[in-house]
Design an enzyme around this catalytic site. Structure first.
Site, PDB file in Angstrom:
ATOM      1  CB  THR A   1     -20.805  16.077  38.927  1.00 20.94           C
ATOM      2  OG1 THR A   1     -21.286  17.202  38.449  1.00 20.94           O
ATOM      3  CG2 THR A   1     -19.669  16.348  39.730  1.00 20.94           C
TER       4      THR A   1
ATOM      5  CG  HIS B   1      -0.232   0.051   2.541  1.00 22.59           C
ATOM      6  ND1 HIS B   1      -0.024   1.343   3.267  1.00 22.59           N
ATOM      7  CD2 HIS B   1       0.224  -1.001   3.425  1.00 22.59           C
ATOM      8  CE1 HIS B   1       0.429   0.956   4.338  1.00 22.59           C
ATOM      9  NE2 HIS B   1       0.541  -0.526   4.552  1.00 22.59           N
TER      10      HIS B   1
ATOM     11  CB  SER C   1      -6.322  -8.666  11.824  1.00 22.67           C
ATOM     12  OG  SER C   1      -6.823  -9.326  13.143  1.00 22.67           O
TER      13      SER C   1
ATOM     14  CD  GLU D   1      -2.758  -1.421   5.620  1.00 21.62           C
ATOM     15  OE1 GLU D   1      -3.273  -2.551   6.203  1.00 21.62           O
ATOM     16  OE2 GLU D   1      -2.253  -0.300   5.957  1.00 21.62           O
TER      17      GLU D   1
ATOM     18  CG  ASP E   1       2.843   0.798   7.647  1.00 21.87           C
ATOM     19  OD1 ASP E   1       2.605   0.048   6.443  1.00 21.87           O
ATOM     20  OD2 ASP E   1       1.956   0.985   8.643  1.00 21.87           O
TER      21      ASP E   1
ATOM     22  CG  ASP F   1      -2.673   3.882   2.608  1.00 20.92           C
ATOM     23  OD1 ASP F   1      -2.117   2.920   2.204  1.00 20.92           O
ATOM     24  OD2 ASP F   1      -3.652   3.962   3.333  1.00 20.92           O
TER      25      ASP F   1
ATOM     26  CG  HIS G   1     -26.314  17.690  38.123  1.00 20.13           C
ATOM     27  ND1 HIS G   1     -26.188  17.486  39.481  1.00 20.13           N
ATOM     28  CD2 HIS G   1     -25.560  18.776  38.046  1.00 20.13           C
ATOM     29  CE1 HIS G   1     -25.339  18.389  40.100  1.00 20.13           C
ATOM     30  NE2 HIS G   1     -24.680  19.081  39.213  1.00 20.13           N
TER      31      HIS G   1
ATOM     32  NE  ARG H   1      -6.825  -7.840  17.790  1.00 17.85           N
ATOM     33  CZ  ARG H   1      -6.637  -7.086  16.718  1.00 17.85           C
ATOM     34  NH1 ARG H   1      -6.162  -7.586  15.662  1.00 17.85           N
ATOM     35  NH2 ARG H   1      -6.526  -5.743  16.732  1.00 17.85           N
TER      36      ARG H   1
ATOM     37  CG  HIS I   1       0.527   1.894  12.509  1.00 18.57           C
ATOM     38  ND1 HIS I   1      -0.845   1.791  12.427  1.00 18.57           N
ATOM     39  CD2 HIS I   1       0.799   1.752  11.443  1.00 18.57           C
ATOM     40  CE1 HIS I   1      -1.064   1.199  11.102  1.00 18.57           C
ATOM     41  NE2 HIS I   1       0.030   1.060  10.521  1.00 18.57           N
TER      42      HIS I   1
HETATM   43 ZN   LIG Z   1       1.003  -1.490   6.216  1.00 14.87          ZN
HETATM   44 ZN   LIG Z   2      -0.005   0.485   8.575  1.00 15.64          ZN
END
Ligand SMILES: [Zn+2]
Ligand SMILES: [Zn+2]
Ligand SMILES: [Zn+2]
Ligand SMILES: [Zn+2]
Lengths: 476, 476
Positions: free
Chosen positions: B330, B98, B417, B166, B132, B100, B228, B343, B445
């Site tokens: 509150t 990918h 995943s 992606e 990535d 992006d 409240h 998972r 990331h």
């Molecule tokens: Zn990736």
């Molecule tokens: Zn990624």
């Protein structure tokens, strides 16, 4: 001898359009204390009040409170201090109100423009601040004006303290009240605050008690940064799991607090108190309506009122640091902070309550056997307040209610907190009375906030009548 | 006979500056798929790839995917489909990547400008998308160019599928893959995806399994609007209390799932598998480093790897609708939505797992005896994936690793995943191999994402070598 009030009352009726006009002008100023950009409007509202008061012949001071804490580029709005009358032979009554309002925007779901006072076919006056708290604040001014125009001598010296930051924590006010307790407020004989509501929609009440509020954070942390649950799920101990399991031990579905040492501090019920509840005008149906559902803990009025007023409650408010947006995100948050608060009642002690909470939360977390780190601490605490409802201040108000509304008021307590109440009590050493003008359906902090025309006009009479009775009520 | 790779390898070394320059150009295009305003940059990045591929002599198609679901004013970026070579006597390998990237901003805490490739003193190439997945995607282009310049015949027909969404759910791609499985991708003999990472920093791996992910919401509601806690605390049953108590029953601190019927579905461990873990290059210290703490569930490697790969895990992600900001409020939230995911692993069935979750959560909520309303439902589900690691596709990759890195790769599974993996497998009916280029510390990331120069250059050799071995590996 009962005070002569007819002249004053009929003058209030004659001036009612003028008084509504005054409220319209006040509502038109969007004095939202929580929004930085509205700060000039808050100040404008303070000046509006000061000008109106001066025009009525009051001595007025605008007290600056300095910079807003944590927002040092922002000046706090001034407190309007005013005195009307300085006759040593009269009693002096100190009244408090606030001229700032909650945020409001048409897009929130208002049926009318929030800053345009709109009177509907049921004579409801819709507008932000109408009931909270511009209506009641103007009530005092209107009472002065009606006395003047009716040619009736004003029965007391009136000290006024109107702030512009109530909806944002009353920043700066506590210090001012403490500093002025024996100075500007020195000759006050009693205090009256009109900033709460009737318990229902038909019967007036006088309020002599409030719960306190201790607000806690439980912070659980472990990983150095947020984790991906695919990579770390099943290998790392997760702070969110620990937090949820710890918070789950605090209270049950029916509001029973699970922390030892809390209920033990609650003052026992007296036989006197037992009989109080039945007489109070309060319907479960009204509660269901306000709640928007029938998900109450109790089915009957007495237990419900006791749950609101005389027993502590524990609410879990939310979690900071987790994934809180709509949709799905597979994050393992590295640090999460659970927020909960306990509403406190007589004879709970703040420090003792904190200790019980800390001990219990630490024990519960220890049971998990987690390697994560947990901290529990109080974000803020505030004491409950209960005044003596047999004080002459309450007697005077009770007689005024009977005179204006032809009914004896309910003597009520409330579940919420108005911290400034206790500040006034401690700074002046005088009895504090909460004398509401609006009713339970006014929606103070909601969309479509309103004040019924009836409550406003009769409320002006009530405030004035209260001052007359307060002037002559025997001190015992 | 082992393929002759020396000419190709030395050409890669000679062209390494040129290849780094190509990566620099790609990183300079901020192709963030999650940010609307960056959509033109994503498209620009797709065009950049298409132009580079055309210059290398590939046939290229830019496939439009239509409008972005729920954001109909936004065109999805095109999928770059490309073919290099069309020799019926050669095998055809389909590769995916990918173009992006994740969002990135200097203010997030980057040490360097995220969209300027910066090579530090340790030869780390820092920049968003470096590892990535722009590095690996360019790896295929670089391998083609090095073959051309070295005058080495390209060993296979290469089909390429590079998407631009992606990092935002691969919108539109699944349909395209399914539609092209027997068309554009018809002659693919195997699939290779380079979009994951080594388990550690030193030893290459081949990945043959991924966990699935079922994402659930538990929605508890009662009151008609937020309340409240002063007024309603102690009188209303609170949705947040019920949610927290329900979520607390899902999993314990050590990750043990409390829902019956989940663990029962997990495939038993074979004697073969038992022996696998010891040989895998993985240190608890590296995990502690990645985790930023020592808060792991297990102390040893084998249990940790099994926890990540072969057992299900349950993570609680957060609560929507509660008070999630810093500070104190509150509120009693009227409706709260708890989010958690499981998972999944072989042989868990999506529907059966959903049923177990629904049944258990309903039972736990029923135990509370609450008048509030609870709904539990799956937001999305995705199946686990396990390929055969003894397939010729894996054999070829294994030999390539040995040739380039002088070490046999670890055969690993992953806890996360990559849904597109299973889509390719099902659409083409062919074996899918995950062949990572980067290492575990690349921070895909995170801030300061990087790709080691070594991993990039040797990675280009690896991808090329893999194609050579894939060309001649017996089908066994
Ligand atoms: Zn990736
Ligand atoms: Zn990624
Ligand atoms: Zn108020
Ligand atoms: Zn208010």
């Amino acid at each position: 001898m009962a005070p002569q009030l007819d002249g004053f009352f009929s003058q209030v009726d004659s001036l009612s359009d003028h008084f509504i006009e005054r409220l319209r002008k006040a509502v038109a100023i969007p004095s939202i204390s929580a929004e930085e950009a509205r700060r000039p409007d808050v100040v404008r509202m303070g000046n509006f009040l000061a000008d109106e008061l001066k025009a009525l012949g009051a001595e007025v001071e605008l007290r600056e409170l300095g910079k807003q804490p944590h927002k040092e580029h922002l000046d706090l709005p001034p407190v309007v201090l005013a005195r009307y009358g300085n006759d040593k032979s009269k009693r002096t009554i100190l009244v408090y109100g606030h001229y700032d309002v909650q945020p409001a925007d048409l897009s929130d779901g208002w049926n009318t423009k929030p800053f345009e006072l709109t009177i509907d076919e049921k004579d409801r006056m819709l507008g932000r601040g109408s009931t909270d708290d511009k209506g009641p604040v103007l009530g005092w001014l209107n009472a002065i004006e009606a006395h003047q125009k009716a040619g009736v001598d004003f029965p007391v010296n009136l000290l006024m303290c109107f702030e512009g930051m109530e909806e944002y924590g009353s920043e700066g006010l506590e210090d001012l009240i403490n500093a002025e307790g024996k100075k500007y407020f020195a000759d006050a004989d009693a205090v009256c605050i009109s900033d709460n509501y009737w318990l229902g929609t038909e019967k007036p009440c006088l309020t002599y008690g409030l719960r306190g509020c201790n607000y806690y954070s439980i912070e659980v942390s472990g990983p150095g940064a947020d984790l991906h649950s695919g990579v770390f799920g099943g290998t790392a101990q997760e702070p969110m799991t620990d937090l949820v399991r710890t918070m789950a031990t605090l209270v049950d579905t029916n509001g029973k607090i699970q922390i030892p040492g809390i209920m033990e501090q609650v003052a026992p019920i007296t036989a006197d108190e037992e009989t109080l509840y039945d007489e109070i005008s309060f319907e479960m149906e009204t509660l269901h309506e306000a709640l928007g559902s029938k998900t109450t803990i109790f089915e009957d009025k007495k237990l419900t009122l006791m749950g609101r007023w005389r027993y502590p409650s524990l609410s879990i408010h939310g979690v900071e640091g987790g994934f809180s947006a709509p949709g799905a995100k597979t994050v393992i948050p590295a640090k999460v902070i659970g927020k909960f608060s306990i509403r406190t009642v007589p004879d709970m002690d703040i420090d003792k309550t904190n200790e019980c909470v800390y001990k219990y939360v630490n024990e519960q977390f220890a049971k998990l056997g987690s390697k994560n780190t947990m901290k529990v601490f109080a974000q803020h605490t505030g004491k409950w307040w209960v005044a003596s409802p047999s004080h002459w201040n309450f007697n005077a108000a009770s007689k005024a209610v009977e005179r204006v509304w032809n009914v004896k008021p309910d003597f009520t307590r409330e579940g919420g907190s108005i911290p400034i109440t206790i500040t006034f009590e401690e700074a002046t050493g005088k009895n504090v009375l909460l004398l509401p003008m609006g009713s339970s359906t006014d929606g103070a902090h909601s969309i479509n906030e309103k004040l019924d025309k009836r409550n406003y006009i009769e409320g002006i009479k009530l405030l004035g009548a209260y001052l007359h009775y307060a002037a002559e009520e025997p001190t015992s």
